[in-house]
Design a protein around this motif. Structure first.
Motif, PDB file in Angstrom:
ATOM      1  N   SER A   8       1.229 -11.812 -24.188  1.00  0.00           N
ATOM      2  CA  SER A   8       0.783 -12.530 -22.539  1.00  0.00           C
ATOM      3  C   SER A   8      -0.565 -11.286 -21.260  1.00  0.00           C
ATOM      4  CB  SER A   8       2.286 -11.293 -21.692  1.00  0.00           C
ATOM      5  OG  SER A   8       1.993 -12.001 -20.075  1.00  0.00           O
ATOM      6  N   THR A   9      -0.448 -12.692 -20.875  1.00  0.00           N
ATOM      7  CA  THR A   9      -1.888 -11.759 -19.278  1.00  0.00           C
ATOM      8  C   THR A   9      -1.561 -12.075 -18.516  1.00  0.00           C
ATOM      9  OG1 THR A   9      -3.501 -14.471 -20.224  1.00  0.00           O
ATOM     10  CG2 THR A   9      -3.591 -12.768 -21.681  1.00  0.00           C
ATOM     11  N   HIS A  10      -1.086 -13.042 -18.257  1.00  0.00           N
ATOM     12  CA  HIS A  10       0.196 -13.420 -16.426  1.00  0.00           C
ATOM     13  C   HIS A  10       1.405 -13.168 -17.081  1.00  0.00           C
ATOM     14  CE1 HIS A  10      -3.472 -15.479 -16.558  1.00  0.00           C
ATOM     15  NE2 HIS A  10      -3.682 -15.499 -14.960  1.00  0.00           N
ATOM     16  N   VAL A  11       2.182 -12.660 -16.119  1.00  0.00           N
ATOM     17  CA  VAL A  11       3.824 -12.386 -16.428  1.00  0.00           C
ATOM     18  C   VAL A  11       4.080 -14.318 -15.820  1.00  0.00           C
ATOM     19  CG1 VAL A  11       5.425 -11.635 -14.884  1.00  0.00           C
ATOM     20  CG2 VAL A  11       3.931 -10.281 -16.049  1.00  0.00           C
ATOM     21  N   GLU A  12       3.114 -14.874 -14.988  1.00  0.00           N
ATOM     22  CA  GLU A  12       3.975 -16.138 -14.599  1.00  0.00           C
ATOM     23  C   GLU A  12       4.256 -16.980 -15.407  1.00  0.00           C
ATOM     24  OE1 GLU A  12       1.171 -16.425 -11.088  1.00  0.00           O
ATOM     25  OE2 GLU A  12       2.899 -15.929  -9.513  1.00  0.00           O
ATOM     26  N   LYS A  13       3.898 -16.894 -16.345  1.00  0.00           N
ATOM     27  CA  LYS A  13       3.047 -17.756 -17.515  1.00  0.00           C
ATOM     28  C   LYS A  13       4.099 -17.305 -18.844  1.00  0.00           C
ATOM     29  CE  LYS A  13      -1.586 -19.262 -16.602  1.00  0.00           C
ATOM     30  NZ  LYS A  13      -3.128 -19.461 -17.248  1.00  0.00           N
ATOM     31  N   PHE A  14       4.941 -16.586 -18.368  1.00  0.00           N
ATOM     32  CA  PHE A  14       6.190 -15.393 -19.239  1.00  0.00           C
ATOM     33  C   PHE A  14       6.540 -17.153 -20.658  1.00  0.00           C
ATOM     34  CE2 PHE A  14       9.702 -13.905 -21.405  1.00  0.00           C
ATOM     35  CZ  PHE A  14       9.355 -13.508 -21.931  1.00  0.00           C
ATOM     36  N   SER A  15       7.337 -18.202 -19.700  1.00  0.00           N
ATOM     37  CA  SER A  15       7.823 -19.115 -20.285  1.00  0.00           C
ATOM     38  C   SER A  15       6.684 -20.212 -21.888  1.00  0.00           C
ATOM     39  CB  SER A  15       8.116 -20.447 -19.460  1.00  0.00           C
ATOM     40  OG  SER A  15       6.848 -20.900 -18.689  1.00  0.00           O
ATOM     41  N   THR A  16       5.649 -19.726 -21.418  1.00  0.00           N
ATOM     42  CA  THR A  16       4.910 -20.416 -22.619  1.00  0.00           C
ATOM     43  C   THR A  16       5.134 -19.369 -23.316  1.00  0.00           C
ATOM     44  OG1 THR A  16       3.382 -21.497 -20.165  1.00  0.00           O
ATOM     45  CG2 THR A  16       2.717 -21.459 -22.545  1.00  0.00           C
ATOM     46  N   TYR A  17       4.745 -18.376 -23.044  1.00  0.00           N
ATOM     47  CA  TYR A  17       4.484 -17.509 -24.279  1.00  0.00           C
ATOM     48  C   TYR A  17       5.856 -17.510 -25.070  1.00  0.00           C
ATOM     49  CZ  TYR A  17       0.999 -15.534 -21.229  1.00  0.00           C
ATOM     50  OH  TYR A  17       0.364 -15.604 -20.072  1.00  0.00           O
ATOM     51  N   ALA A  18       7.297 -17.286 -24.235  1.00  0.00           N
ATOM     52  CA  ALA A  18       8.190 -17.749 -25.132  1.00  0.00           C
ATOM     53  C   ALA A  18       8.681 -18.197 -25.764  1.00  0.00           C
ATOM     54  CB  ALA A  18       9.114 -17.323 -24.123  1.00  0.00           C
ATOM     55  N   ALA A  19       8.396 -19.689 -25.519  1.00  0.00           N
ATOM     56  CA  ALA A  19       8.678 -20.826 -25.817  1.00  0.00           C
ATOM     57  C   ALA A  19       7.510 -20.897 -27.292  1.00  0.00           C
ATOM     58  CB  ALA A  19       7.916 -22.279 -25.491  1.00  0.00           C
ATOM     59  N   ILE A  20       6.759 -20.489 -27.452  1.00  0.00           N
ATOM     60  CA  ILE A  20       6.085 -20.292 -28.740  1.00  0.00           C
ATOM     61  C   ILE A  20       6.895 -19.808 -30.015  1.00  0.00           C
ATOM     62  CG2 ILE A  20       3.855 -19.519 -29.800  1.00  0.00           C
ATOM     63  CD1 ILE A  20       2.683 -20.135 -27.358  1.00  0.00           C
ATOM     64  N   ALA A  21       7.382 -18.036 -28.939  1.00  0.00           N
ATOM     65  CA  ALA A  21       7.964 -17.674 -30.058  1.00  0.00           C
ATOM     66  C   ALA A  21       9.244 -17.531 -30.710  1.00  0.00           C
ATOM     67  CB  ALA A  21       7.884 -16.238 -29.770  1.00  0.00           C
ATOM     68  N   GLU A  22      10.031 -18.803 -29.582  1.00  0.00           N
ATOM     69  CA  GLU A  22      11.093 -19.343 -29.990  1.00  0.00           C
ATOM     70  C   GLU A  22      10.652 -20.757 -31.249  1.00  0.00           C
ATOM     71  OE1 GLU A  22      12.262 -20.707 -26.472  1.00  0.00           O
ATOM     72  OE2 GLU A  22      12.683 -19.097 -25.393  1.00  0.00           O
ATOM     73  N   ARG A  23       9.790 -20.840 -31.116  1.00  0.00           N
ATOM     74  CA  ARG A  23       9.466 -22.331 -31.829  1.00  0.00           C
ATOM     75  C   ARG A  23       9.265 -21.326 -33.571  1.00  0.00           C
ATOM     76  NH1 ARG A  23       4.412 -26.601 -30.980  1.00  0.00           N
ATOM     77  NH2 ARG A  23       4.857 -27.350 -32.719  1.00  0.00           N
ATOM     78  N   TYR A  24       7.677 -20.372 -33.341  1.00  0.00           N
ATOM     79  CA  TYR A  24       8.155 -19.878 -34.935  1.00  0.00           C
ATOM     80  C   TYR A  24       8.686 -18.679 -35.437  1.00  0.00           C
ATOM     81  CZ  TYR A  24       4.633 -23.499 -34.382  1.00  0.00           C
ATOM     82  OH  TYR A  24       3.501 -24.799 -33.872  1.00  0.00           O
ATOM     83  N   PRO A  25       9.693 -18.736 -35.958  1.00  0.00           N
ATOM     84  CA  PRO A  25       9.874 -17.339 -36.541  1.00  0.00           C
ATOM     85  C   PRO A  25       9.144 -16.512 -36.660  1.00  0.00           C
ATOM     86  CG  PRO A  25      10.340 -19.064 -38.453  1.00  0.00           C
ATOM     87  CD  PRO A  25      10.140 -19.805 -36.906  1.00  0.00           C
ATOM     88  N   ASN A  26       8.609 -16.726 -37.142  1.00  0.00           N
ATOM     89  CA  ASN A  26       6.960 -15.198 -37.546  1.00  0.00           C
ATOM     90  C   ASN A  26       6.368 -15.111 -36.517  1.00  0.00           C
ATOM     91  OD1 ASN A  26       5.559 -17.878 -38.005  1.00  0.00           O
ATOM     92  ND2 ASN A  26       4.657 -16.783 -39.506  1.00  0.00           N
ATOM     93  N   VAL A  27       6.653 -15.228 -35.043  1.00  0.00           N
ATOM     94  CA  VAL A  27       5.894 -15.211 -33.772  1.00  0.00           C
ATOM     95  C   VAL A  27       6.475 -14.072 -33.307  1.00  0.00           C
ATOM     96  CG1 VAL A  27       4.408 -16.662 -31.979  1.00  0.00           C
ATOM     97  CG2 VAL A  27       4.116 -17.250 -33.982  1.00  0.00           C
ATOM     98  N   TRP A  28       6.069 -13.269 -31.648  1.00  0.00           N
ATOM     99  CA  TRP A  28       6.797 -12.609 -31.474  1.00  0.00           C
ATOM    100  C   TRP A  28       5.869 -12.948 -29.498  1.00  0.00           C
ATOM    101  CZ3 TRP A  28       6.320 -10.370 -36.056  1.00  0.00           C
ATOM    102  CH2 TRP A  28       7.837 -10.462 -36.464  1.00  0.00           C
ATOM    103  N   CYS A  29       6.646 -12.540 -28.585  1.00  0.00           N
ATOM    104  CA  CYS A  29       5.463 -12.629 -27.602  1.00  0.00           C
ATOM    105  C   CYS A  29       5.711 -11.231 -26.999  1.00  0.00           C
ATOM    106  CB  CYS A  29       6.210 -13.091 -26.550  1.00  0.00           C
ATOM    107  SG  CYS A  29       7.437 -12.940 -26.329  1.00  0.00           S
TER     108      CYS A  29
END
Length: 259
Positions: free
Chosen positions: A37-58
């Motif tokens: 994360s570089t912006h807390v206000e964009k957290f939903s974007t990072y979380a969505a990526i991590a939710e989509r791919y099982p080997n990615v965390w945020c």
């Protein structure tokens, strides 16, 4: 097996071909990565990526470049968002005196709030530190005196003094493609003495592509080049380095083993 402990999959250079990026990473033996994360206000974007791919965390946090833009973000906000099952770290936060894109006071305020969130949650703090060794060391020592917190100095470019301070406080050090650059001898010297249970590898993709890809957009598959150089510097095999850095990753980012 290697893990890219720090990349930015939401940045356009990677997001535009994320399936390809992950496929190439897997082919290179990179079995996991953290999109930072570089912006807390964009957290939903990072979380969505991590939710989509099982080997990615945020992670969740505010880069020091944007510290003054997110001074409204409080410790409680970081703690609340970090409860997401795919969020395994706080940050990145820290100090950057090279660019000074945000006032230094705002950077320090943000860093201390992120430290507090790390202390409360037990999640590791991903620290950005550039040309601020004395101030960073002072904050880390002062804050550690108020209660321990796990942390990693990511994309290490600092001096020996800050490295030893971080290690003395129980911190980890992560090495990026910079270690392959010709002018990175001081970083390679640090890499020689970091204990085997306290180092990680990363790309900071899409930035800082290692040799032989310097000048091009970086991606998680390229962490293998960093690992190869780091193994050479430390006098170990690539296989041993992979085992050590992977074990270290799951020890520091312990929540990754629980989701």
């Amino acid at each position: 097996m290697l893990i890219d402990s720090h990349c930015h999959l939401d940045f356009e250079a990677l997001a535009s071909d994320i399936d390809g990026v992950l496929a190439r990473a897997a082919a290179a033996g990179v079995n996991g990565m953290v999109t930072i994360s570089t912006h807390v206000e964009k957290f939903s974007t990072y979380a969505a990526i991590a939710e989509r791919y099982p080997n990615v965390w945020c992670s969740v946090g505010t880069h020091p470049h944007h510290a003054d833009q997110e001074l409204h973000i409080q410790v409680d906000d970081l703690v609340r968002l970090s409860a997401h099952p795919r969020c395994i770290a706080i940050g990145e936060a820290g100090l950057d005196y090279f660019y000074d894109n945000a006032p230094r006071e705002a950077q320090a305020t943000g860093l201390r709030r992120h430290i507090a969130a790390s202390r409360i949650t037990g999640l590791p703090l991903v620290i950005h530190s550039r040309q601020c060794d004395d101030d960073m060391a002072a904050i880390l020592v002062e804050e550690a005196g108020q209660g321990a917190f796990p942390f990693v100095l990511h994309c290490f470019t600092a001096g020996v003094g800050l490295a030893r301070t971080a290690l003395d406080l129980g911190g980890y050090i992560s090495f990026s493609g910079i270690i392959t650059f010709k002018n990175a001898e001081e970083i390679r010297e640090v890499a020689k003495f970091v204990p085997a249970d306290r180092y990680l590898v990363e790309t900071d993709a899409p930035y800082l592509a290692p040799i032989p890809h310097r000048g091009h957009s970086n991606e998680p598959s390229f962490v293998r080049h960093t690992a190869e150089k780091l193994a050479e510097v430390r006098g170990v095999s690539l296989e041993q380095l992979g085992r050590e850095t992977t074990t270290n990753f799951y020890r520091l980012f312990s929540k990754a083993g629980a989701v």
